[in-house]
Design an enzyme around this catalytic site. Structure first.
Site, PDB file in Angstrom:
ATOM      1  N   SER A  65       0.788  -1.216   0.000  1.00  0.00           N
ATOM      2  CA  SER A  65       0.000   0.000   0.000  1.00  0.00           C
ATOM      3  C   SER A  65       0.831   1.282   0.000  1.00  0.00           C
ATOM      4  O   SER A  65       1.567   1.543  -0.934  1.00  0.00           O
ATOM      5  CB  SER A  65      -0.943  -0.058   1.193  1.00  0.00           C
ATOM      6  OG  SER A  65      -1.838   0.994   1.141  1.00  0.00           O
ATOM      7  N   ASP A 277      -3.634   6.265  -2.846  1.00  0.00           N
ATOM      8  CA  ASP A 277      -2.413   5.693  -2.275  1.00  0.00           C
ATOM      9  C   ASP A 277      -1.951   4.520  -3.153  1.00  0.00           C
ATOM     10  O   ASP A 277      -2.520   4.265  -4.222  1.00  0.00           O
ATOM     11  CB  ASP A 277      -2.602   5.304  -0.809  1.00  0.00           C
ATOM     12  CG  ASP A 277      -3.433   4.043  -0.649  1.00  0.00           C
ATOM     13  OD1 ASP A 277      -4.194   3.720  -1.575  1.00  0.00           O
ATOM     14  OD2 ASP A 277      -3.316   3.371   0.388  1.00  0.00           O
ATOM     15  N   GLU A 371     -11.197   6.948   7.933  1.00  0.00           N
ATOM     16  CA  GLU A 371     -10.046   7.421   8.685  1.00  0.00           C
ATOM     17  C   GLU A 371      -9.650   8.765   8.076  1.00  0.00           C
ATOM     18  O   GLU A 371      -9.902   9.013   6.891  1.00  0.00           O
ATOM     19  CB  GLU A 371      -8.895   6.421   8.551  1.00  0.00           C
ATOM     20  CG  GLU A 371      -9.232   5.083   9.179  1.00  0.00           C
ATOM     21  CD  GLU A 371      -8.051   4.123   9.184  1.00  0.00           C
ATOM     22  OE1 GLU A 371      -7.565   3.820  10.280  1.00  0.00           O
ATOM     23  OE2 GLU A 371      -7.626   3.681   8.101  1.00  0.00           O
ATOM     24  N   ALA A 372      -9.002   9.601   8.890  1.00  0.00           N
ATOM     25  CA  ALA A 372      -8.609  10.919   8.377  1.00  0.00           C
ATOM     26  C   ALA A 372      -7.688  10.777   7.165  1.00  0.00           C
ATOM     27  O   ALA A 372      -7.674  11.635   6.277  1.00  0.00           O
ATOM     28  CB  ALA A 372      -7.912  11.708   9.480  1.00  0.00           C
ATOM     29  N   ASN A 373      -6.961   9.652   7.074  1.00  0.00           N
ATOM     30  CA  ASN A 373      -6.041   9.447   5.952  1.00  0.00           C
ATOM     31  C   ASN A 373      -6.746   9.107   4.631  1.00  0.00           C
ATOM     32  O   ASN A 373      -6.103   8.861   3.625  1.00  0.00           O
ATOM     33  CB  ASN A 373      -5.003   8.367   6.293  1.00  0.00           C
ATOM     34  CG  ASN A 373      -5.630   6.995   6.546  1.00  0.00           C
ATOM     35  OD1 ASN A 373      -6.721   6.700   6.095  1.00  0.00           O
ATOM     36  ND2 ASN A 373      -4.923   6.155   7.291  1.00  0.00           N
ATOM     37  N   ARG A 497       0.870   6.334  19.185  1.00  0.00           N
ATOM     38  CA  ARG A 497       0.544   4.908  19.044  1.00  0.00           C
ATOM     39  C   ARG A 497       1.609   4.227  18.178  1.00  0.00           C
ATOM     40  O   ARG A 497       2.201   4.876  17.295  1.00  0.00           O
ATOM     41  CB  ARG A 497      -0.852   4.702  18.435  1.00  0.00           C
ATOM     42  CG  ARG A 497      -1.071   5.454  17.132  1.00  0.00           C
ATOM     43  CD  ARG A 497      -2.419   5.133  16.518  1.00  0.00           C
ATOM     44  NE  ARG A 497      -2.421   3.824  15.915  1.00  0.00           N
ATOM     45  CZ  ARG A 497      -1.932   3.550  14.703  1.00  0.00           C
ATOM     46  NH1 ARG A 497      -1.386   4.497  13.960  1.00  0.00           N
ATOM     47  NH2 ARG A 497      -1.985   2.322  14.224  1.00  0.00           N
ATOM     48  N   GLY A 500       1.149   0.067  12.841  1.00  0.00           N
ATOM     49  CA  GLY A 500       0.955  -1.342  12.502  1.00  0.00           C
ATOM     50  C   GLY A 500       1.450  -1.659  11.105  1.00  0.00           C
ATOM     51  O   GLY A 500       1.276  -2.773  10.623  1.00  0.00           O
ATOM     52  N   ARG A 506       3.880   6.609  15.981  1.00  0.00           N
ATOM     53  CA  ARG A 506       3.265   7.779  15.366  1.00  0.00           C
ATOM     54  C   ARG A 506       2.807   8.764  16.440  1.00  0.00           C
ATOM     55  O   ARG A 506       2.301   8.356  17.494  1.00  0.00           O
ATOM     56  CB  ARG A 506       2.064   7.381  14.507  1.00  0.00           C
ATOM     57  CG  ARG A 506       2.427   6.466  13.360  1.00  0.00           C
ATOM     58  CD  ARG A 506       1.385   6.507  12.253  1.00  0.00           C
ATOM     59  NE  ARG A 506       1.583   5.416  11.317  1.00  0.00           N
ATOM     60  CZ  ARG A 506       2.475   5.419  10.323  1.00  0.00           C
ATOM     61  NH1 ARG A 506       3.261   6.458  10.146  1.00  0.00           N
ATOM     62  NH2 ARG A 506       2.583   4.399   9.510  1.00  0.00           N
TER      63      ARG A 506
HETATM   64  C1  G16 Z   1      -3.330   0.638   6.530  1.00  0.00           C
HETATM   65  C2  G16 Z   1      -4.697   0.378   7.100  1.00  0.00           C
HETATM   66  C3  G16 Z   1      -5.324   1.687   7.499  1.00  0.00           C
HETATM   67  C4  G16 Z   1      -4.415   2.432   8.470  1.00  0.00           C
HETATM   68  C5  G16 Z   1      -3.023   2.587   7.862  1.00  0.00           C
HETATM   69  C6  G16 Z   1      -1.983   3.194   8.782  1.00  0.00           C
HETATM   70  O1  G16 Z   1      -3.462   1.428   5.385  1.00  0.00           O
HETATM   71  O2  G16 Z   1      -5.475  -0.290   6.133  1.00  0.00           O
HETATM   72  O3  G16 Z   1      -6.572   1.425   8.061  1.00  0.00           O
HETATM   73  O4  G16 Z   1      -4.914   3.671   8.771  1.00  0.00           O
HETATM   74  O5  G16 Z   1      -2.538   1.315   7.463  1.00  0.00           O
HETATM   75  O6  G16 Z   1      -1.665   2.307   9.774  1.00  0.00           O
HETATM   76  P1  G16 Z   1      -0.535   2.531  10.841  1.00  0.00           P
HETATM   77  O7  G16 Z   1      -0.692   3.936  11.368  1.00  0.00           O
HETATM   78  O8  G16 Z   1      -0.824   1.498  11.876  1.00  0.00           O
HETATM   79  O9  G16 Z   1       0.795   2.372  10.166  1.00  0.00           O
HETATM   80  P2  G16 Z   1      -2.808   1.056   4.006  1.00  0.00           P
HETATM   81  O10 G16 Z   1      -3.468   1.973   3.043  1.00  0.00           O
HETATM   82  O11 G16 Z   1      -1.332   1.296   4.154  1.00  0.00           O
HETATM   83  O12 G16 Z   1      -3.149  -0.388   3.816  1.00  0.00           O
END
Ligand code: G16
Length: 543
Positions: A65, A277, A371-373, A497, A500, A506
């Site tokens: 992603s 993205d 999500e805000a993103n 936090r 993930g 972050r």
């Molecule tokens: C993934 C998740 C999203 C999350 C983002 C950021 O996005 O699908 O729901 O908001 O990661 O996660 P973190 O802050 O834990 O790194 P994507 O678009 O990268 O698959």
């Protein structure tokens, strides 16, 4: 069993680097692509077991992603197109971390715990993004599926939400649409065209949109989409992958975090622009004003636009359906305030990760989650969809018009997961129907200035949070330190936090001025660095 002999033989060809431990994170496994071959093979095995268990098709998407090009990852998709359940995330982690000689034992443990009938047929759909590593990694998934005798369908290059859509179509015998890329465009574009018929005064200028494809799979798919929508939407595509690097200074994550337009894109003053993205499951909008100021319309603004539109339609249709907006701690305080105080909708807050938001949204007739993103979608309960359908047949005049608009709105939305293409079509349709400019949309409420930073620590798991990640419960003293810093600024809020998807902590801060938000984010980053074992030099102030 012959099946298991095959697993052992194949597994030896996909060896695990000794000692490597990875966690099924916010959205699957994610790390440097070189470390993932064994994970992919094993996720092929696991998806096959999941398919046998559910007697349904399961999806495996190879993508990292928004991460840099050199990373990769894998997301598992459950039968209705949703994210795999927490129990199976746990199995994924166990299987991924089993040492080479223990793979069979780990597999058999899952089979036993879940009482899986191994003679049951299995079907797995596979997709991949445009990363150079995705080709061989998706082959490793296929090896895993065939080692357990599963059938596969390899969709090749697709966006993550397209794969989610395919899985749902397949498991609902076509009720959700046809499980082909062509079926995807047909369904969503048809609904879009039906919707925009209601915007007869829309000029050619208003139909123009600039899209930043993040040099990824989304760009390829926007090209395919365009041929279905020539008259209704005029797209100028930038960062189409022909020159730039995936997600590098472009794409939704860059634009959101940096609060700047992407490079590689012409942003003319006042014009509507959006960024996808790297796997096209997120979208953010933006424009620059005549003074050159950048205005971001993120997931919070998108949720506000969509829920306002839906609420108006429900009133016109005379339908009494409960609508809620689901956000995370990253939601701008102004958005939450606007939704609760002005729009009077129910607002829920969950942990980061669309899997959590999706779950919460299912509790309502209509659950708008973002999500805000920019990652999000809208869910309609079965009962709500039936009521809308019934009303299109039983009503007349304004009520019928509203019911038909609702019906087509349901059809333009990919309800399986956040989808940049489907979200874009929905937003474009709403703006056209309401005759609304991006500036008018932006003016619905004013964001509080915010800042996001990352801190490197030796082990990010030392950070533990509670209250939907709004409070740090460990390490000791961190929450008190954040609280004391927040109290120095007006209308301030901050939380931290562990990510993930990346090996960082972050930090989020918002306050009444940009200077205060920047200063607060920096001070909180320092507190994290000092109390949570920071590495690589203390964070520096932004300005
Ligand atoms: C993934 C998740 C999203 C999350 C983002 C950021 O996005 O699908 O729901 O908001 O990661 O996660 P973190 O802050 O834990 O790194 P994507 O678009 O990268 O698959």
């Amino acid at each position: 069993m012959a099946q298991f002999q095959d697993v052992s033989k194949q597994s030896a060809l996909h060896p695990k680097p000794a000692g490597l431990v990875l966690q099924y994170g916010t959205a699957g496994f994610r790390t440097n692509a070189k470390l993932l071959d064994h994970i992919m093979f094993r996720m092929g095995l696991l998806a096959t077991l999941r398919s046998k268990k559910t007697n349904a098709t399961i999806g495996v998407m190879v993508t990292a992603s928004h991460n840099p090009e050199e990373d990769n990852g894998v997301k598992l998709v459950d039968p209705m197109g949703e994210m795999v359940t927490p129990t199976w995330e746990g199995y994924a982690t166990q299987l991924a971390n089993a040492e080479q000689e223990d793979v069979l034992a780990a597999l058999k443990e899952i089979i036993e715990k879940e009482a899986i009938n191994m003679s049951q047929e299995a079907d797995v759909f596979i997709g991949k993004d445009t990363r150079s590593s995705s080709e061989s990694l998706s082959k490793a998934v296929l090896d895993g599926v065939s080692a357990l005798g599963g059938h596969n369908k390899d969709y090749g290059l697709v966006t993550t939400p397209q794969l989610h859509y395919m899985v749902r179509c397949q498991n609902t015998q076509g009720k959700y649409g046809e499980a082909t890329v062509e079926g995807y465009y047909t369904k969503f574009c048809h609904a879009f065209i039906q919707l925009t018929k209601n915007a007869s005064n829309c000029t050619d200028d208003q139909k123009h949109l600039s899209v930043d494809g993040a040099n990824g799979i989304g760009a390829l798919k926007v090209r395919e989409l365009e041929s279905h929508l020539k008259k209704e939407l005029h797209i100028s595509l930038f960062n189409d992958g022909s020159a730039g690097k995936l997600n590098h200074q472009c794409g939704a994550d860059f634009v959101k975090v940096q609060q700047n337009p992407p490079t590689g894109m012409t942003v003319n003053s006042g014009e509507r622009c959006c960024s996808f993205d790297g796997d096209a499951d997120r979208i953010v909008y933006y424009y620059t004003d005549s003074e050159g100021h950048f205005h971001l319309l993120d997931g919070d603004k998108i949720a506000t636009l969509i829920s306002t539109f839906l609420k108006e339609l429900l009133t016109q249709a005379g339908l009494d359906l409960e609508i809620a907006v689901v956000q995370t701690a990253y939601a701008n305080g102004s958005s939450t305030n606007y939704l609760e105080e002005t729009m009077k909708v129910i607002v829920r807050c969950t942990k980061t990760g669309v899997k959590h938001l999706h779950h919460a949204a299912q509790e309502f007739d209509i659950g708008v989650y973002f999500e805000a993103n920019g990652h999000g979608t809208v869910l309609f309960s079965e009962a709500a969809q039936e009521k809308v359908q019934q009303l299109t047949e039983d009503s007349s005049g304004e009520r019928k018009r509203a019911a038909l608009l609702l019906q087509n709105t349901i059809d333009v939305i990919n309800q399986t997961v956040g989808d940049a293409i489907s979200d874009m079509l929905l937003i474009e349709a709403i703006l056209a129907i309401k005759g609304m400019t991006i500036q008018q949309w932006d003016a619905m409420y004013e964001d509080l200035p915010s800042r996001q930073l990352k801190v490197k620590v030796s082990d990010r798991r030392v950070i533990d949070t509670a209250d939907a990640e709004r409070r740090a419960v460990s390490p000791a003293g961190l929450q008190e330190a954040i609280g004391a810093l927040v109290r120095k600024y007006g209308r301030a809020r901050s939380f931290v936090r562990p990510s993930g998807t990346e090996d960082v902590v972050r930090v989020y801060a918002e306050a009444d001025t940009q200077e205060s938000a920047d200063a607060l984010a920096h001070e909180v980053s320092l507190a994290v660095y000092r109390l949570a074992g920071g590495v690589g030099g203390e964070p520096k102030p932004l300005h």
